[in-house]
Scaffold this active site. Sequence first.
Site, mmCIF file in Angstrom:
data_model
loop_
_atom_site.group_PDB
_atom_site.id
_atom_site.type_symbol
_atom_site.label_atom_id
_atom_site.label_comp_id
_atom_site.label_asym_id
_atom_site.label_seq_id
_atom_site.Cartn_x
_atom_site.Cartn_y
_atom_site.Cartn_z
ATOM 1 N N ASP A 8 0.562 -1.214 -0.017
ATOM 2 C CA ASP A 8 0.007 -0.086 0.015
ATOM 3 C C ASP A 8 0.867 1.196 -0.061
ATOM 4 O O ASP A 8 2.066 0.890 -0.019
ATOM 5 C CB ASP A 8 -0.743 0.004 1.142
ATOM 6 C CG ASP A 8 -2.198 0.887 1.009
ATOM 7 O OD1 ASP A 8 -2.494 1.384 -0.016
ATOM 8 O OD2 ASP A 8 -2.954 0.533 1.958
ATOM 9 N N GLU A 10 -0.037 4.716 1.824
ATOM 10 C CA GLU A 10 -0.054 5.502 2.942
ATOM 11 C C GLU A 10 0.901 5.358 4.073
ATOM 12 O O GLU A 10 1.255 6.351 4.730
ATOM 13 C CB GLU A 10 -1.442 5.456 3.387
ATOM 14 C CG GLU A 10 -2.621 6.189 2.606
ATOM 15 C CD GLU A 10 -3.164 5.078 1.581
ATOM 16 O OE1 GLU A 10 -4.076 5.535 0.900
ATOM 17 O OE2 GLU A 10 -2.553 4.017 1.697
ATOM 18 N N HIS A 60 -2.542 -0.257 -4.051
ATOM 19 C CA HIS A 60 -2.926 1.123 -3.906
ATOM 20 C C HIS A 60 -3.774 1.821 -4.895
ATOM 21 O O HIS A 60 -3.278 1.744 -5.972
ATOM 22 C CB HIS A 60 -1.753 1.905 -3.303
ATOM 23 C CG HIS A 60 -2.186 3.395 -2.916
ATOM 24 N ND1 HIS A 60 -2.799 3.916 -2.052
ATOM 25 C CD2 HIS A 60 -1.898 4.321 -3.992
ATOM 26 C CE1 HIS A 60 -2.948 5.329 -1.885
ATOM 27 N NE2 HIS A 60 -2.518 5.538 -3.049
ATOM 28 N N HIS A 104 -1.458 1.266 6.632
ATOM 29 C CA HIS A 104 -1.982 2.259 7.349
ATOM 30 C C HIS A 104 -3.107 1.485 8.432
ATOM 31 O O HIS A 104 -3.568 0.645 8.174
ATOM 32 C CB HIS A 104 -2.673 3.420 6.646
ATOM 33 C CG HIS A 104 -3.659 2.979 5.576
ATOM 34 N ND1 HIS A 104 -4.928 2.649 5.992
ATOM 35 C CD2 HIS A 104 -3.714 2.532 4.435
ATOM 36 C CE1 HIS A 104 -5.765 2.301 4.888
ATOM 37 N NE2 HIS A 104 -4.871 2.247 3.801
ATOM 38 N N HIS A 115 -7.766 5.078 7.046
ATOM 39 C CA HIS A 115 -9.174 5.148 6.539
ATOM 40 C C HIS A 115 -9.305 3.578 6.323
ATOM 41 O O HIS A 115 -8.310 2.682 6.720
ATOM 42 C CB HIS A 115 -9.303 5.750 5.021
ATOM 43 C CG HIS A 115 -8.323 5.456 4.044
ATOM 44 N ND1 HIS A 115 -6.931 5.445 4.072
ATOM 45 C CD2 HIS A 115 -8.453 4.090 3.166
ATOM 46 C CE1 HIS A 115 -6.390 4.693 3.212
ATOM 47 N NE2 HIS A 115 -7.171 4.209 2.486
ATOM 48 N N GLU A 134 -8.206 -2.426 6.814
ATOM 49 C CA GLU A 134 -7.230 -3.367 5.624
ATOM 50 C C GLU A 134 -6.388 -4.524 6.306
ATOM 51 O O GLU A 134 -6.170 -5.510 5.897
ATOM 52 C CB GLU A 134 -6.399 -2.224 4.901
ATOM 53 C CG GLU A 134 -7.650 -1.448 4.189
ATOM 54 C CD GLU A 134 -7.125 -0.409 3.311
ATOM 55 O OE1 GLU A 134 -5.935 -0.507 3.026
ATOM 56 O OE2 GLU A 134 -7.755 0.767 3.024
#
Length: 276
Positions: A8, A10, A60, A104, A115, A134
């Site tokens: 990902d 972030e 991502h 994240h 998020h 996630e």
Amino acid sequence: MRIYISVDMEGITGLVDADDVQPGGRDYERGRLMMAEDVNAAVRGAVTAGASDITVNDAHGPMRNLLPEALHPAARLIRGKPKHMGMLEGLTPEHDAVICVGYHSRAGALGVLSHSFMGHEIEDMWLDGRPVGEIGLAQATAAALGVPVAVLTGDDCACAEMSEWDASVRTVAVKYARDRFAAELRPAEEARAAIEKAVAARLSAVPKVSAVAANPSVLTVRWQSASVASTLLGIPGVTSADSRSVQAQGTLPDLYRLFGVWMRVAASLTNQPPYC
């Protein structure tokens, strides 16, 4: 040894803002190179541990962030979308371990760029009544396939969230959240050296595990929009938990795949694509 890396953005070293991680952002091009460097550190660690087969999944947003020419030559890249298994596309029971790079914390946590899958549309999620994002959904799905998550990198909040789900996972904090768009950054060279070292050490002693028994789980998602929730009720097996929340029962990884369908429906209704 076959290793699967889900990456990902972030939670990548140095990145703190939407402009760092979203295509078109003023620092996105720099961000995608930072992303490649964190991934390459994980690949080097895997090679040191003896991995002979390494798959990297760009997980991502548009899933076209990693530049193939910037990736370590020992790894193969899964790039683009749609993908039936999204952030875990290509993961199979034949893999020996999962490495999560740049992850994240979930929606509602005060972590960097926190998020859950769709930043402006998903308010909260639960797996069997337990708050999940996630990280937790990836760990539970991998466990259902019989593949342990070995290492996770991200900010300190992401690392703490992973430890709550599975304390055996080695975590590497590459930054320390000050707020949702602010962090104390670990020096880039130091962070990447820590990633490489952690991956090499953990994969040298990664446990052999069996797939978790295929017991039904319940996934519940609360959306910002009641319209999204109402539309999803047209999918067989989806039921209403309240005016903005839907749920479904099933076994992982099928439930993970179904959730991907929910996100695609929500994206078509809101013009807000998932950026994960």
